[in-house]
Design an enzyme around this catalytic site. Structure first.
Site, short mmCIF file in Angstrom:
data_model
loop_
_atom_site.label_atom_id
_atom_site.label_comp_id
_atom_site.label_asym_id
_atom_site.label_seq_id
_atom_site.Cartn_x
_atom_site.Cartn_y
_atom_site.Cartn_z
N CYS A 25 40.08 35.74 34.05
CA CYS A 25 41.14 36.10 33.09
C CYS A 25 42.31 35.12 33.17
CB CYS A 25 41.58 37.55 33.31
SG CYS A 25 42.48 38.26 31.91
N GLY A 83 43.06 33.42 35.60
CA GLY A 83 42.51 32.25 36.27
C GLY A 83 41.87 31.28 35.30
N HIS A 102 36.63 40.49 33.24
CA HIS A 102 36.78 40.92 34.63
C HIS A 102 35.42 41.38 35.18
CE1 HIS A 102 41.22 40.91 35.10
NE2 HIS A 102 41.19 41.04 33.78
N GLU A 104 34.41 41.72 38.13
CA GLU A 104 34.50 42.55 39.34
C GLU A 104 34.42 44.05 39.04
OE1 GLU A 104 38.90 41.75 38.18
OE2 GLU A 104 36.94 40.79 38.02
#
Length: 536
Positions: free
Chosen positions: A383, A385, A511, A513
Site C-alpha cells: 500500500c 510502501g 494488503h 497480510e
C-alpha cells in the site's frame, strides 16, 4: 435457535479476550459446529477507521470493506472464516442507527432512552447474526472492562438476552486477571473476585471464568476463586502465559473448555475434534532455530499492534519454511536523519514497507526503498510502501526530481500518486476510500504470476490514493514492470522489477497480510521469505 456465548473482561484491559473468543470459536468449529464471532466495541467512533494506530492498533478490513477492530483478524486467522461488517459493532454505530430512526419518526414520538432503545438496538445486532447467517453458536466479545461506564449498555443488553431467550441458551464467560506477586510467590484472586462482584451487581453470573495468570494455579487458589465467584472449580479455566497465541486453543483443549461449553448449552458434538494440523503448526513454531533478519520500516513501530496482521503473516510463512524471523523495527522518521544506511541495514536480508497514512516519515521510507533497490535487498512494499517505491523510482530513474504523492504535497508538479478522477470530484467533501475486496488481473510471465500461479486474484484494500495512469507509459519505458491491474477501474495494483536486475522487488496496492492463515500462509509472504532464505 442459536445459542449465545458472551465473553466479558475484568480487572484490566489487554487480557486476551479476543484470543479467547478466537480460540473457543476454533475449538467449537473443530467439533463440527457452525460458529460466528462478533465484537462489540464501547467507543463512540462509528468504526476504528479514523482512530490513530497508536491508540487502537491495526484497522482490520473485511472482504465487504468494513473497517474493524484488530480482534477480527484473530477471529479470521483462528477459524479460517471471512467476516463482514455485521461482526463488529460500536457504540457509535448503535447511537447513529437509533438517532437516524428517531429523526425519521420511526419511534412515533417516544422519548429515546438507553433502556429500552439503545439496548434493543444492541440486541438487534446480536440476533442479526442468526437471522442472516444461520449459525448454531454466536460468540460475542464485549470490549472494554467491566466497570467502565461506556460498557454498561452492552452488559445490560446481554443480561436481557439471557432473560428473553432463556438462561439455558446463554453462556457467560468472564476473563479476569489473577496476578502473581513475586515477593510473596503467590497468585492473588481478589481482583478477579471484585470483577465478578461487579458483574453480579449488573445481573450477570458468569458460568465460566478464564483466569489470566502468569503461572499454574494451585488447587487452593482455584478453590478460593470458585467459592467466592460462585463458579464450580471445573469451570475455572487457566489461560497461562504462552510463547505464542497459537498455543492458547491447545491449552483450553487440555482443560476441556469446548466440551464444557457444549455440555452447558446442550450442544451435540458432530465431529471428533481433530487438531492435528494446529498441533503440528505449534510444534514447528516451538522448534524453530534458524533465524533470518527481516526489517520493517514503518511509521507506527512504537506500537507493534499497528502491524499485527503483517507480523502474523510473516510468522505463518516463516513457520511453514522452518525459519524463525527476527523482525528488526526501523522508525521511518528517524531514518530520515540517518546518513549511513549501510549501518542501519547491516545484516538485513529483506525489507518491508507497510501501509499507513500521512506524510510523516515518508522521506525515510523513500530512502529505504532506494537503498533496497540499489543494494539488491529483497523488497516488499504494501500500500503506502508501493507509493514510496513509485515515488523513489520516479525521482531516481525517471529523473522527475519533484515527483511525489498529492497526499503528501497537493501542489507537486509530478503527482505520480494521485486521487482517481471520481475521487477528485469529491475532494472538497473528502475523498472516498477504496475498501474491501477487489479483483486483480495478473500479467503472465511476471514474478507475481509465478508466485500466485493464477491470472486472477482478489485482495483487500484500504487507501485513497492510486498510481497516476498519466505516468504509466513513462514508467514502463523505464523498465518498471506493471504486473497486476484492476481492469474494471483501470488501476495499477502490482509493480515489480525484472528478476535479472533485482532478486525480489515487488510492491502491491492491497494488503495481502489480511488473508494469511497459520496453516495457509499467503503466497506473497511465503515466496518473499523463501527468497530471503535462498539469498542468505
Amino acid at each position: 435457535m442459536s445459542k449465545y456465548i458472551f465473553i466479558t473482561g475484568g480487572v484490566v484491559s489487554g487480557l486476551g479476550k479476543g484470543i479467547t473468543v478466537a480460540s473457543l470459536g476454533m475449538l467449537l468449529k473443530a467439533r463440527g459446529l457452525n460458529v460466528i464471532l462478533q465484537k462489540f466495541d464501547p467507543y463512540i467512533n462509528v468504526d476504528p477507521g479514523t482512530i490513530s494506530p497508536y491508540q487502537h492498533g491495526e484497522v482490520f478490513v473485511t472482504d465487504d470493506g468494513a473497517e474493524t477492530d484488530l480482534d477480527l483478524g484473530h477471529y479470521e486467522r483462528f477459524t479460517d472464516e471471512n467476516l463482514s461488517y455485521k461482526n463488529n459493532v460500536t457504540t457509535g454505530k448503535i447511537y447513529w442507527s437509533v438517532l437516524m430512526q428517531e429523526r425519521n419518526g420511526d419511534y412515533l414520538g417516544q422519548t429515546i432512552q438507553i433502556v429500552p432503545h439503545i439496548t434493543n438496538k444492541i440486541k438487534e445486532n446480536i440476533y442479526a447474526t442468526q437471522k442472516y447467517l444461520d449459525n448454531e453458536i454466536v460468540i460475542t466479545e464485549i470490549g472494554g472492562t467491566v466497570g467502565d461506564i461506556e460498557s454498561l449498555p452492552f452488559l445490560e443488553a446481554i443480561r436481557q438476552v439471557s432473560f428473553d431467550i432463556g438462561r439455558e441458551n446463554v453462556l457467560f464467560i468472564h476473563v479476569a486477571l489473577v496476578p502473581y506477586l513475586k515477593k510473596s510467590n503467590e497468585l492473588k484472586t481478589k481482583p478477579a473476585q471484585h470483577s465478578v462482584k461487579e458483574l453480579l451487581s449488573l445481573g450477570i453470573q458468569p458460568d465460566v471464568i478464564i483466569a489470566r495468570c502468569e503461572k499454574k494455579m494451585s488447587p487452593d487458589t482455584k478453590d478460593k476463586l470458585s467459592l467466592f465467584c460462585n463458579v464450580k472449580e471445573k469451570y475455572i479455566i487457566e489461560n497461562r502465559d504462552c510463547d505464542s497465541i497459537y498455543q492458547v486453543p491447545l491449552l483450553f483443549e487440555e482443560q476441556n473448555l469446548a466440551n464444557i461449553v457444549c455440555e452447558k448449552l446442550d450442544l451435540k458434538i458432530k465431529n471428533k475434534s481433530n487438531l492435528d494440523s494446529w498441533i503440528d503448526y505449534v510444534n514447528k513454531e516451538k522448534k524453530l532455530t534458524k533465524k533470518i533478519n527481516i526489517a520493517i520500516v514503518g511509521k507506527y513501530v512504537k506500537l507493534k499492534d499497528a502491524y499485527i496482521s503483517l507480523i502474523e503473516a510473516l510468522n505463518h510463512a516463516g513457520v511453514s519454511l522452518d525459519i524463525k524471523l527476527n523482525i528488526v523495527w526501523i522508525d521511518a522518521e528517524k531514518l530520515e536523519k540517518e546518513k549511513n544506511l549501510s549501518d542501519v541495514f547491516n545484516g538485513i536480508k529483506a525489507l518491508i514497507i507497510p501501509g499507513g497514512f500521512g506524510s510523516r516519515g515518508i522521506d525515510g521510507m523513500i530512502k529505504a526503498v532506494n537503498y533496497a533497490r540499489e543494494n539488491k535487498i529483497l523488497f516488499l512494499g504494501i500500500c503506502l510502501g508501493m507509493h514510496c517505491a513509485i515515488i523513489e523510482y520516479a525521482r531516481n530513474v525517471l529523473n522527475l526530481k519533484d515527483a511525489n504523492s498529492s497526499e503528501f504535497d497537493s501542489d507537486c508538479e509530478n503527482p505520480v500518486i494521485d486521487l482517481m478522477l471520481d475521487q477528485k470530484k469529491l475532494k472538497s467533501k473528502g475523498a472516498t476510500m477504496r475498501l474491501g475486496k477487489y479483483n486483480c488481473n495478473i500479467i503472465r510471465n511476471t514474478l507475481v504470476h509465478k508466485i500466485y500461479d493464477s491470472e486472477m486474484i482478489s485482495e483487500r484494500h484500504r487507501h485513497r490514493f492510486e498510481f497516476n495512469n498519466k505516468y504509466r507509459s513513462e514508467f514502463i519505458k523505464n523498465n518498471l514492470i506493471i504486473s497486476g491491474l484492476n481492469k474494471e477501474k483501470n488501476l495499477v495494483e502490482i509493480i515489480e522489477l525484472d528478476k535479472n536486475k533485482h532478486p525480489f522487488f515487488v510492491a502491491v496496492q492491497f494488503h495481502p497480510e489480511l488473508k494469511s492463515r497459520p496453516n495457509k500462509p499467503h503466497k506473497l509472504f511465503y515466496e518473499f521469505i523463501k527468497s530471503a532464505i535462498n539469498n542468505n
